[in-house]
Design a protein around this motif. Structure first.
Motif, PDB file in Angstrom:
ATOM      1  N   GLN A 189     117.952  88.711  27.368  1.00  0.00           N
ATOM      2  CA  GLN A 189     116.742  87.965  27.704  1.00  0.00           C
ATOM      3  C   GLN A 189     115.576  88.914  27.957  1.00  0.00           C
ATOM      4  O   GLN A 189     114.436  88.636  27.577  1.00  0.00           O
ATOM      5  CB  GLN A 189     116.992  87.068  28.915  1.00  0.00           C
ATOM      6  CG  GLN A 189     117.905  85.892  28.602  1.00  0.00           C
ATOM      7  CD  GLN A 189     118.090  84.960  29.785  1.00  0.00           C
ATOM      8  OE1 GLN A 189     117.301  84.986  30.732  1.00  0.00           O
ATOM      9  NE2 GLN A 189     119.120  84.156  29.743  1.00  0.00           N
ATOM     10  N   LYS A 190     115.883  90.038  28.581  1.00  0.00           N
ATOM     11  CA  LYS A 190     114.845  91.043  28.804  1.00  0.00           C
ATOM     12  C   LYS A 190     114.434  91.687  27.491  1.00  0.00           C
ATOM     13  O   LYS A 190     113.254  91.940  27.238  1.00  0.00           O
ATOM     14  CB  LYS A 190     115.354  92.104  29.785  1.00  0.00           C
ATOM     15  CG  LYS A 190     114.332  93.171  30.130  1.00  0.00           C
ATOM     16  CD  LYS A 190     114.916  94.164  31.139  1.00  0.00           C
ATOM     17  CE  LYS A 190     113.918  95.252  31.481  1.00  0.00           C
ATOM     18  NZ  LYS A 190     114.477  96.231  32.450  1.00  0.00           N
ATOM     19  N   ASP A 209     127.534  87.324  32.390  1.00  0.00           N
ATOM     20  CA  ASP A 209     126.891  87.659  33.664  1.00  0.00           C
ATOM     21  C   ASP A 209     127.551  88.876  34.302  1.00  0.00           C
ATOM     22  O   ASP A 209     126.877  89.744  34.873  1.00  0.00           O
ATOM     23  CB  ASP A 209     126.963  86.475  34.623  1.00  0.00           C
ATOM     24  CG  ASP A 209     125.952  85.392  34.275  1.00  0.00           C
ATOM     25  OD1 ASP A 209     124.962  85.718  33.586  1.00  0.00           O
ATOM     26  OD2 ASP A 209     126.162  84.223  34.663  1.00  0.00           O
ATOM     27  N   THR A 210     128.879  88.935  34.217  1.00  0.00           N
ATOM     28  CA  THR A 210     129.605  90.055  34.816  1.00  0.00           C
ATOM     29  C   THR A 210     129.156  91.385  34.228  1.00  0.00           C
ATOM     30  O   THR A 210     128.996  92.379  34.950  1.00  0.00           O
ATOM     31  CB  THR A 210     131.124  89.879  34.605  1.00  0.00           C
ATOM     32  OG1 THR A 210     131.539  88.665  35.253  1.00  0.00           O
ATOM     33  CG2 THR A 210     131.899  91.043  35.181  1.00  0.00           C
ATOM     34  N   PHE A 211     128.944  91.426  32.922  1.00  0.00           N
ATOM     35  CA  PHE A 211     128.547  92.667  32.254  1.00  0.00           C
ATOM     36  C   PHE A 211     127.041  92.723  31.997  1.00  0.00           C
ATOM     37  O   PHE A 211     126.576  93.576  31.228  1.00  0.00           O
ATOM     38  CB  PHE A 211     129.319  92.822  30.939  1.00  0.00           C
ATOM     39  CG  PHE A 211     130.785  93.081  31.134  1.00  0.00           C
ATOM     40  CD1 PHE A 211     131.275  94.377  31.215  1.00  0.00           C
ATOM     41  CD2 PHE A 211     131.683  92.029  31.257  1.00  0.00           C
ATOM     42  CE1 PHE A 211     132.632  94.616  31.402  1.00  0.00           C
ATOM     43  CE2 PHE A 211     133.045  92.250  31.449  1.00  0.00           C
ATOM     44  CZ  PHE A 211     133.521  93.553  31.519  1.00  0.00           C
ATOM     45  N   GLU A 212     126.292  91.827  32.631  1.00  0.00           N
ATOM     46  CA  GLU A 212     124.824  91.796  32.571  1.00  0.00           C
ATOM     47  C   GLU A 212     124.292  91.658  31.152  1.00  0.00           C
ATOM     48  O   GLU A 212     123.208  92.149  30.828  1.00  0.00           O
ATOM     49  CB  GLU A 212     124.236  93.039  33.247  1.00  0.00           C
ATOM     50  CG  GLU A 212     124.560  93.131  34.728  1.00  0.00           C
ATOM     51  CD  GLU A 212     123.835  94.284  35.406  1.00  0.00           C
ATOM     52  OE1 GLU A 212     123.389  95.203  34.707  1.00  0.00           O
ATOM     53  OE2 GLU A 212     123.713  94.234  36.641  1.00  0.00           O
ATOM     54  N   VAL A 213     125.044  90.986  30.299  1.00  0.00           N
ATOM     55  CA  VAL A 213     124.587  90.777  28.929  1.00  0.00           C
ATOM     56  C   VAL A 213     123.441  89.767  28.887  1.00  0.00           C
ATOM     57  O   VAL A 213     122.452  89.963  28.175  1.00  0.00           O
ATOM     58  CB  VAL A 213     125.751  90.312  28.032  1.00  0.00           C
ATOM     59  CG1 VAL A 213     125.249  89.926  26.637  1.00  0.00           C
ATOM     60  CG2 VAL A 213     126.796  91.413  27.921  1.00  0.00           C
ATOM     61  N   GLU A 214     123.571  88.680  29.664  1.00  0.00           N
ATOM     62  CA  GLU A 214     122.509  87.671  29.696  1.00  0.00           C
ATOM     63  C   GLU A 214     121.180  88.312  30.082  1.00  0.00           C
ATOM     64  O   GLU A 214     120.153  88.086  29.442  1.00  0.00           O
ATOM     65  CB  GLU A 214     122.857  86.566  30.704  1.00  0.00           C
ATOM     66  CG  GLU A 214     124.064  85.731  30.352  1.00  0.00           C
ATOM     67  CD  GLU A 214     123.763  84.648  29.336  1.00  0.00           C
ATOM     68  OE1 GLU A 214     122.608  84.589  28.861  1.00  0.00           O
ATOM     69  OE2 GLU A 214     124.671  83.877  29.005  1.00  0.00           O
ATOM     70  N   LYS A 215     121.222  89.109  31.133  1.00  0.00           N
ATOM     71  CA  LYS A 215     120.004  89.748  31.616  1.00  0.00           C
ATOM     72  C   LYS A 215     119.443  90.715  30.568  1.00  0.00           C
ATOM     73  O   LYS A 215     118.232  90.775  30.344  1.00  0.00           O
ATOM     74  CB  LYS A 215     120.311  90.496  32.923  1.00  0.00           C
ATOM     75  CG  LYS A 215     119.097  91.051  33.630  1.00  0.00           C
ATOM     76  CD  LYS A 215     119.509  91.805  34.896  1.00  0.00           C
ATOM     77  CE  LYS A 215     120.225  90.897  35.890  1.00  0.00           C
ATOM     78  NZ  LYS A 215     120.546  91.599  37.148  1.00  0.00           N
ATOM     79  N   GLN A 216     120.340  91.436  29.904  1.00  0.00           N
ATOM     80  CA  GLN A 216     119.893  92.425  28.927  1.00  0.00           C
ATOM     81  C   GLN A 216     119.214  91.782  27.728  1.00  0.00           C
ATOM     82  O   GLN A 216     118.139  92.222  27.308  1.00  0.00           O
ATOM     83  CB  GLN A 216     121.076  93.282  28.452  1.00  0.00           C
ATOM     84  CG  GLN A 216     121.548  94.311  29.445  1.00  0.00           C
ATOM     85  CD  GLN A 216     122.497  95.306  28.814  1.00  0.00           C
ATOM     86  OE1 GLN A 216     122.133  96.009  27.870  1.00  0.00           O
ATOM     87  NE2 GLN A 216     123.717  95.370  29.311  1.00  0.00           N
ATOM     88  N   GLY A 224     127.845 100.263  28.022  1.00  0.00           N
ATOM     89  CA  GLY A 224     127.277  99.197  28.828  1.00  0.00           C
ATOM     90  C   GLY A 224     125.962  98.640  28.343  1.00  0.00           C
ATOM     91  O   GLY A 224     125.452  97.678  28.905  1.00  0.00           O
ATOM     92  N   THR A 225     125.397  99.229  27.279  1.00  0.00           N
ATOM     93  CA  THR A 225     124.114  98.776  26.744  1.00  0.00           C
ATOM     94  C   THR A 225     124.348  97.853  25.558  1.00  0.00           C
ATOM     95  O   THR A 225     125.095  98.195  24.639  1.00  0.00           O
ATOM     96  CB  THR A 225     123.248  99.968  26.307  1.00  0.00           C
ATOM     97  OG1 THR A 225     123.008 100.817  27.437  1.00  0.00           O
ATOM     98  CG2 THR A 225     121.914  99.490  25.755  1.00  0.00           C
TER      99      THR A 225
END
Length: 564
Positions: free
Chosen positions: A313-314, A304-311, A22-23
């Motif tokens: 960008q962070k 977005d579903t797998f939080e890739v965008e958030k990861q 998931g990372t």
């Protein structure tokens, strides 16, 4: 560890994310309008030869001529220099550097166990040579993308990567087996296969993907690569320079070839047409993965579903937090990349040396991930928190090297310097991820800084005095500035403005404009005498002259340059 691949297909770009538990560990982005040229082969025309730079500049159809170093020129060409012992000594291995420039980036001079086939070194040296002249047409391959004001870097030692092999049509003498294949029996088996292949021209390198592969599969890969080369040579004979004769930049095919391994658990893609192409590619290169491909069909973005965008960008922020409470700070400059480790709020429960060691070890893992994710390259300087014990420094170096084992890019790491710094180089081929998805801020020109209000006031004061000293004398002056700077002038500089108004017997009016850049200042002067003004500027005697300073202050850029 669960490995996933997520492919997002848009009208403007294609993004491929590699996840481990998931990372996010790697992200590939291809802009469909400005595609990369890495690996492409061109029929170019020599525009100039500069012996002082040991460089040949070749027109391959780009805005800037491509840079071809003398060391990257085939030995069949004679160059305008006295002797070239280094180039002769390395000429037949030089083609493997182009392999490092491909996405695999592992089989280069330091990573290939050579298998000698074909001509001897003496025979290669005795080949007839012909001078390379301006106007000559040559085949070249792009090894580095255009970066800033530099044109692409190219080589004449062409290499074609396949799934299991890399074919080098001009490297007649040496092929080899990747040294990352460590099993002795497997290495011997692959060397035997390589000797039996014996291509008509050129040589082959077996990639790490060739481990445990059947001889027939490797042979088919070799045949496909040679057919591809024949098609390239046909196009080169047919097309006029400058012309692209081979395109290696279809991202899905490239990622499958260079990054897909049999231990991938799931591949999700959000486009039916692209999924069909992906299945066809995997059927040829990695058949075992076909059943693991699935269509992601949802109105919510797959990233977005797998939080890739958030990861990502962070992760691309300048400061990357560590779980312990510390942080690493990454700054990209023209010359190098600096990485600083700070302890932050982490204090630990042991002695200071052990606390620092724990932060540095955690930073090793974070830095290794950031290098892969951001695709950072060039010279990298890492400032670990200072440690007193040599044993702890060695422990940090061991951990850092262990974390980098999964990095496919070529790298080299130094020991701790006398200043406590670790220097490393990592192969730079493409633009970093940050440069691929961000653009310089139009407000500060990418510097991250603007002038202070105090510096702006000094510039305004002297510009205003110059206007008031000039003819014709002014009855009133209107000053247009950004709203924040207006607030500063009205609160901190009221006395100074009154003094100027009194000295020059003029009325000063300050007006704000929200659409103004913070450093933009416009001075509009109303003259006392309308007779001369009307005759001078043809305004019909309206009494207004406007001398605008609507440029960003020159001192702004100078100050930013000096600060950086």
């Amino acid at each position: 560890m669960r490995r996933q691949v997520l492919i997002n297909v848009e009208a403007t770009d294609i993004r491929v994310a590699m996840l481990e538990d998931g990372t996010l560990v790697e992200l590939f982005v291809e802009d469909l309008h400005t595609r990369s040229k890495i690996g492409n082969i061109y029929k170019g025309r020599v525009e100039s030869i500069v012996p002082g730079l040991r460089a040949v500049f070749v027109n391959i159809g780009c805005e800037k001529n491509a840079f071809l170093h003398f060391n990257d020129v085939l030995p069949e060409f004679e160059l305008p220099q006295k002797g070239r012992p280094e180039r002769e000594r390395r000429s037949q291995l030089r083609g493997t550097e182009a392999v490092d420039a491909m996405a695999d980036q592992e089989e280069d001079d330091d990573y290939v166990d050579p298998v000698v086939v074909g001509e001897t070194e003496e025979a290669v040296k005795n080949r007839p040579r012909r001078p390379l002249r301006v106007g000559d047409e040559i085949l070249v391959q792009v090894t580095k993308e255009e970066i800033n004001n530099k044109g692409p870097r190219i080589t004449t030692f062409i290499s074609l990567p396949g799934r299991y092999l890399v074919y080098m049509p001009f490297a007649e003498r040496s092929g080899g087996v990747s040294r990352r294949i460590e099993d002795g029996d497997e290495r011997k088996r692959l060397r035997d296969i390589l000797r039996d292949l014996k291509p008509e021209t050129g040589s082959l390198i077996i990639r790490t993907a060739g481990i445990d592969q059947a001889e027939e599969a490797i042979r088919q890969d070799a045949e496909q690569l040679q057919k591809k080369w024949q098609e390239i040579t046909r196009r080169a004979r047919r097309d006029r320079s400058p012309a692209r004769v081979y395109d290696d930049q279809e991202i899905i095919t490239r990622v499958v070839r260079d990054n897909f391994t049999e231990d991938i658990d799931e591949i999700l893609i959000d486009s039916k047409p692209a999924m069909r192409e992906l299945i066809r590619t995997c059927q040829v290169m990695v058949p075992c993965l076909v059943d693991r491909i699935a269509l992601y069909d949802s109105p919510i973005s797959i990233f977005d579903t797998f939080e890739v965008e958030k990861q990502f960008q962070k992760a691309l922020r300048r400061k990357v937090p560590l779980r312990s409470g510390g942080e690493i700070v990454i700054d990209e400059t023209e010359a190098l990349i600096s990485i600083d480790i700070n302890s932050g709020r982490y204090v630990g429960h042991e002695d200071q040396e052990q606390t620092i060691l724990k932060i540095n070890l955690e930073a090793c893992r974070a830095i290794a991930r950031q290098l892969r994710l951001r695709d950072l390259g060039g010279l990298i300087v890492i400032d670990f928190i200072d440690m007193n014990e040599r044993e702890n420094e060695l422990a940090v170096l061991r951990e850092f090297k262990r974390c980098l084992r999964s990095d496919r890019a070529k790298y080299a790491i130094s020991d701790f310097s006398e200043f406590g710094l670790v220097q490393m180089t990592r192969k730079r081929v493409r633009k970093s991820l940050a440069k691929a998805i961000y653009r310089p801020c139009p407000y500060c020109d990418g510097s991250g800084r603007i002038l202070t209000d105090q510096q702006l006031w000094k510039q305004l004061k002297y510009d205003l005095m110059a206007e008031l000293e000039a003819d014709p004398p002014a009855a009133a002056v209107r000053i247009v500035v950004h709203s924040e700077f207006k607030t500063y002038l009205q609160t901190a500089m009221t006395a100074e403005l009154r003094a100027l108004a009194h000295k020059y017997h003029v009325a000063l009016q300050i007006v704000s404009a929200e659409d103004y850049h913070h450093e933009r200042i416009t001075i509009i002067k109303q003259a006392k005498s309308t007779h001369n003004v009307g005759s001078n500027n043809g305004s019909g005697g309206n009494g207004l002259t406007q001398r605008r300073a609507e440029k960003k202050l020159e001192t702004a850029q100078m100050a930013r340059d000096n600060a950086s």
